[in-house]
Design a protein around this motif. Structure first.
Motif, PDB file in Angstrom:
ATOM      1  N   ALA A 119      18.017  -3.257   1.145  1.00  0.00           N
ATOM      2  CA  ALA A 119      18.527  -3.143  -0.220  1.00  0.00           C
ATOM      3  C   ALA A 119      17.548  -3.695  -1.242  1.00  0.00           C
ATOM      4  CB  ALA A 119      19.869  -3.866  -0.328  1.00  0.00           C
ATOM      5  N   THR A 120      16.311  -3.932  -0.811  1.00  0.00           N
ATOM      6  CA  THR A 120      15.263  -4.411  -1.721  1.00  0.00           C
ATOM      7  C   THR A 120      14.349  -3.237  -2.033  1.00  0.00           C
ATOM      8  OG1 THR A 120      15.366  -6.619  -0.725  1.00  0.00           O
ATOM      9  CG2 THR A 120      13.444  -6.110  -2.064  1.00  0.00           C
ATOM     10  N   CYS A 121      14.595  -2.615  -3.161  1.00  0.00           N
ATOM     11  CA  CYS A 121      13.931  -1.351  -3.460  1.00  0.00           C
ATOM     12  C   CYS A 121      13.283  -1.367  -4.853  1.00  0.00           C
ATOM     13  CB  CYS A 121      14.930  -0.199  -3.389  1.00  0.00           C
ATOM     14  SG  CYS A 121      15.811  -0.092  -1.802  1.00  0.00           S
ATOM     15  N   GLU A 122      12.224  -0.589  -4.982  1.00  0.00           N
ATOM     16  CA  GLU A 122      11.535  -0.407  -6.262  1.00  0.00           C
ATOM     17  C   GLU A 122      11.388   1.084  -6.530  1.00  0.00           C
ATOM     18  OE1 GLU A 122       7.930  -2.718  -6.944  1.00  0.00           O
ATOM     19  OE2 GLU A 122       8.416  -3.918  -5.170  1.00  0.00           O
ATOM     20  N   MET A 123      11.399   1.425  -7.787  1.00  0.00           N
ATOM     21  CA  MET A 123      11.235   2.830  -8.167  1.00  0.00           C
ATOM     22  C   MET A 123       9.797   3.273  -7.926  1.00  0.00           C
ATOM     23  SD  MET A 123      12.113   4.612 -11.842  1.00  0.00           S
ATOM     24  CE  MET A 123      13.844   4.125 -11.743  1.00  0.00           C
ATOM     25  N   CYS A 124       9.630   4.475  -7.401  1.00  0.00           N
ATOM     26  CA  CYS A 124       8.285   5.026  -7.218  1.00  0.00           C
ATOM     27  C   CYS A 124       7.580   5.110  -8.574  1.00  0.00           C
ATOM     28  CB  CYS A 124       8.359   6.428  -6.616  1.00  0.00           C
ATOM     29  SG  CYS A 124       8.867   6.456  -4.889  1.00  0.00           S
ATOM     30  N   PRO A 125       6.323   4.684  -8.645  1.00  0.00           N
ATOM     31  CA  PRO A 125       5.592   4.752  -9.917  1.00  0.00           C
ATOM     32  C   PRO A 125       5.217   6.193 -10.266  1.00  0.00           C
ATOM     33  CG  PRO A 125       4.150   4.014  -8.155  1.00  0.00           C
ATOM     34  CD  PRO A 125       5.524   4.096  -7.561  1.00  0.00           C
ATOM     35  N   SER A 126       4.660   6.368 -11.439  1.00  0.00           N
ATOM     36  CA  SER A 126       4.215   7.702 -11.875  1.00  0.00           C
ATOM     37  C   SER A 126       3.235   8.293 -10.878  1.00  0.00           C
ATOM     38  CB  SER A 126       3.556   7.603 -13.260  1.00  0.00           C
ATOM     39  OG  SER A 126       4.468   7.097 -14.209  1.00  0.00           O
ATOM     40  N   ASN A 127       3.355   9.598 -10.697  1.00  0.00           N
ATOM     41  CA  ASN A 127       2.464  10.373  -9.832  1.00  0.00           C
ATOM     42  C   ASN A 127       2.658  10.070  -8.349  1.00  0.00           C
ATOM     43  OD1 ASN A 127       1.339  11.594 -12.140  1.00  0.00           O
ATOM     44  ND2 ASN A 127      -0.080   9.860 -12.378  1.00  0.00           N
ATOM     45  N   LYS A 128       3.792   9.482  -8.043  1.00  0.00           N
ATOM     46  CA  LYS A 128       4.196   9.300  -6.649  1.00  0.00           C
ATOM     47  C   LYS A 128       5.670   9.659  -6.523  1.00  0.00           C
ATOM     48  CE  LYS A 128       0.753   5.930  -5.180  1.00  0.00           C
ATOM     49  NZ  LYS A 128       0.498   4.717  -4.363  1.00  0.00           N
ATOM     50  N   PHE A 129       6.123   9.910  -5.289  1.00  0.00           N
ATOM     51  CA  PHE A 129       7.521  10.317  -5.101  1.00  0.00           C
ATOM     52  C   PHE A 129       7.990   9.979  -3.694  1.00  0.00           C
ATOM     53  CE2 PHE A 129       5.068  13.744  -3.351  1.00  0.00           C
ATOM     54  CZ  PHE A 129       5.834  14.296  -2.347  1.00  0.00           C
ATOM     55  N   SER A 130       9.289   9.961  -3.511  1.00  0.00           N
ATOM     56  CA  SER A 130       9.896   9.902  -2.174  1.00  0.00           C
ATOM     57  C   SER A 130      11.063  10.875  -2.177  1.00  0.00           C
ATOM     58  CB  SER A 130      10.369   8.481  -1.836  1.00  0.00           C
ATOM     59  OG  SER A 130      11.376   8.039  -2.719  1.00  0.00           O
ATOM     60  N   ASP A 131      11.146  11.690  -1.139  1.00  0.00           N
ATOM     61  CA  ASP A 131      12.114  12.784  -1.149  1.00  0.00           C
ATOM     62  C   ASP A 131      13.253  12.604  -0.153  1.00  0.00           C
ATOM     63  OD1 ASP A 131      10.617  13.102   1.106  1.00  0.00           O
ATOM     64  OD2 ASP A 131       9.854  15.103   0.628  1.00  0.00           O
ATOM     65  N   ASP A 132      13.416  11.389   0.372  1.00  0.00           N
ATOM     66  CA  ASP A 132      14.515  11.155   1.317  1.00  0.00           C
ATOM     67  C   ASP A 132      14.865   9.674   1.299  1.00  0.00           C
ATOM     68  OD1 ASP A 132      16.463  11.616   3.169  1.00  0.00           O
ATOM     69  OD2 ASP A 132      15.124  12.339   4.754  1.00  0.00           O
ATOM     70  N   LEU A 133      15.953   9.322   1.983  1.00  0.00           N
ATOM     71  CA  LEU A 133      16.346   7.925   2.110  1.00  0.00           C
ATOM     72  C   LEU A 133      15.359   7.144   2.980  1.00  0.00           C
ATOM     73  CD1 LEU A 133      20.178   8.291   2.838  1.00  0.00           C
ATOM     74  CD2 LEU A 133      19.212   7.176   0.837  1.00  0.00           C
ATOM     75  N   GLY A 134      15.169   5.875   2.651  1.00  0.00           N
ATOM     76  CA  GLY A 134      14.501   4.967   3.572  1.00  0.00           C
ATOM     77  C   GLY A 134      12.990   4.961   3.552  1.00  0.00           C
ATOM     78  N   PHE A 135      12.362   5.392   2.487  1.00  0.00           N
ATOM     79  CA  PHE A 135      10.895   5.341   2.413  1.00  0.00           C
ATOM     80  C   PHE A 135      10.438   3.913   2.136  1.00  0.00           C
ATOM     81  CE2 PHE A 135      11.042   9.803   2.538  1.00  0.00           C
ATOM     82  CZ  PHE A 135       9.758  10.324   2.605  1.00  0.00           C
ATOM     83  N   ASP A 136       9.470   3.426   2.923  1.00  0.00           N
ATOM     84  CA  ASP A 136       8.923   2.099   2.637  1.00  0.00           C
ATOM     85  C   ASP A 136       7.734   2.168   1.697  1.00  0.00           C
ATOM     86  OD1 ASP A 136       7.134   3.218   4.378  1.00  0.00           O
ATOM     87  OD2 ASP A 136       7.274   1.641   5.893  1.00  0.00           O
ATOM     88  N   THR A 137       7.166   3.351   1.542  1.00  0.00           N
ATOM     89  CA  THR A 137       6.114   3.597   0.538  1.00  0.00           C
ATOM     90  C   THR A 137       6.353   4.990  -0.053  1.00  0.00           C
ATOM     91  OG1 THR A 137       4.606   4.534   2.193  1.00  0.00           O
ATOM     92  CG2 THR A 137       4.377   2.172   1.694  1.00  0.00           C
ATOM     93  N   CYS A 138       5.841   5.203  -1.236  1.00  0.00           N
ATOM     94  CA  CYS A 138       5.988   6.519  -1.868  1.00  0.00           C
ATOM     95  C   CYS A 138       4.791   7.410  -1.551  1.00  0.00           C
ATOM     96  CB  CYS A 138       6.106   6.352  -3.393  1.00  0.00           C
ATOM     97  SG  CYS A 138       7.538   5.386  -3.906  1.00  0.00           S
ATOM     98  N   LYS A 139       5.031   8.703  -1.529  1.00  0.00           N
ATOM     99  CA  LYS A 139       3.955   9.669  -1.302  1.00  0.00           C
ATOM    100  C   LYS A 139       3.195   9.911  -2.602  1.00  0.00           C
ATOM    101  CE  LYS A 139       6.722  12.255   2.098  1.00  0.00           C
ATOM    102  NZ  LYS A 139       7.317  13.589   2.407  1.00  0.00           N
ATOM    103  N   SER A 140       1.915  10.132  -2.483  1.00  0.00           N
ATOM    104  CA  SER A 140       1.103  10.466  -3.652  1.00  0.00           C
ATOM    105  C   SER A 140       1.216  11.958  -3.953  1.00  0.00           C
ATOM    106  CB  SER A 140      -0.370  10.111  -3.414  1.00  0.00           C
ATOM    107  OG  SER A 140      -0.536   8.714  -3.252  1.00  0.00           O
ATOM    108  N   CYS A 141       1.223  12.293  -5.213  1.00  0.00           N
ATOM    109  CA  CYS A 141       1.266  13.705  -5.583  1.00  0.00           C
ATOM    110  C   CYS A 141      -0.045  14.394  -5.194  1.00  0.00           C
ATOM    111  CB  CYS A 141       1.474  13.845  -7.091  1.00  0.00           C
ATOM    112  SG  CYS A 141       3.074  13.268  -7.681  1.00  0.00           S
ATOM    113  N   PRO A 142       0.005  15.666  -4.829  1.00  0.00           N
ATOM    114  CA  PRO A 142      -1.231  16.404  -4.522  1.00  0.00           C
ATOM    115  C   PRO A 142      -2.146  16.492  -5.749  1.00  0.00           C
ATOM    116  CG  PRO A 142       0.716  17.591  -3.758  1.00  0.00           C
ATOM    117  CD  PRO A 142       1.213  16.474  -4.625  1.00  0.00           C
ATOM    118  N   ALA A 143      -3.375  16.822  -5.501  1.00  0.00           N
ATOM    119  CA  ALA A 143      -4.345  16.968  -6.597  1.00  0.00           C
ATOM    120  C   ALA A 143      -3.841  17.956  -7.639  1.00  0.00           C
ATOM    121  CB  ALA A 143      -5.694  17.423  -6.038  1.00  0.00           C
TER     122      ALA A 143
END
Length: 241
Positions: A206-230
């Motif tokens: 339950a310790t979560c942070e919003m993905c920063p700009s130009n990154k995303f997570s598309d499902d529950l339980g991500f420990d890091t956000c994915k970087s957007c493609p070029a």
């Protein structure tokens, strides 16, 4: 209620009382059936409140919510003796205090321990509450022995909903709930086991942070956000490109 009466005997007075013939013979408050101390400034160890009543044979309800009591509850079931109160008490409300430990289940029906901050609940208490269908309400309380409760979850003693029943969009997580007579706030009870970060967020439990700009997570339980493609962008908190 809201009285300034000194109820709980302290130290030597408690020792004298619990060693007296009046106490041992059950003649201290022998006809007391209900006791309501709610919101009275008792400000004493919980043992000092409960032990004077331990030999009461008709006391069915104790309300001591918001009284400033603290510490660990006394054991009313021991290997060699069971106090009379443990066999007649139906409801015990110790919510909104600073109780730090619960070692047995001294009620036949309902025990309220909401909002007690850091509380250690012996595993046998949780197990007995589920087995005997006794309501044990730990809502808003952080469990200090989470590793022990997690073992009960692994063993199947504690069961959960299949779906994530609670969602906190402000804090960015969703949690499964516990099934049965033990009532909890999942994010305080077993956050690592019951909770996951929402899409658009990252973290653990339950310790979560919003993905920063130009990154995303598309499902529950991500420990890091994915970087957007070029050559692509995304605003903060994105769940997709």
């Amino acid at each position: 209620q809201n009285s300034s009466v000194q109820f709980a005997p302290q130290e030597e007075d408690l020792q004298k009382l619990t060693a007296s013939d009046t106490f041992l013979s059950g003649r201290f408050l022998p006809r007391l059936k209900e006791l309501d101390l709610s919101n009275c400034p008792v400000n004493s160890p919980v043992e000092n409140v409960l032990m004077p009543l331990a030999m009461s044979k008709e006391l069915a309800s104790i309300k001591a919510s918001g009284t400033g009591i603290y510490g660990e509850t006394p054991e009313l079931h021991t290997r060699s003796f069971i106090f009379a109160l443990a066999e007649c008490l139906v409801m015990l409300d110790l919510s909104r205090n600073n109780v730090t430990g619960v070692h047995d289940l001294p009620v036949q029906g309902r025990m309220f321990l909401q909002e007690n901050h850091q509380l250690k609940v012996e595993i046998k208490v949780i197990t007995e509450a589920l087995k005997q269908q006794v309501l044990l309400d730990l809502s808003g309380t952080t469990l200090s022995n989470q590793d022990e409760a997690a073992e009960l979850l692994k063993e199947g003693v504690i069961k959960t909903t299949d779906r994530y029943a609670f969602t906190d969009e402000t804090a960015g997580y969703a949690c499964k709930d516990v099934i049965g007579t033990v009532k909890v706030t999942p994010s305080k009870f077993l956050p690592q086991e019951l909770c996951k970060c929402l899409p658009g967020w990252f973290g653990s439990g339950a310790t979560c942070e919003m993905c920063p700009s130009n990154k995303f997570s598309d499902d529950l339980g991500f420990d890091t956000c994915k970087s957007c493609p070029a050559n692509s962008t995304a605003p903060a908190g994105s769940t997709k490109i």
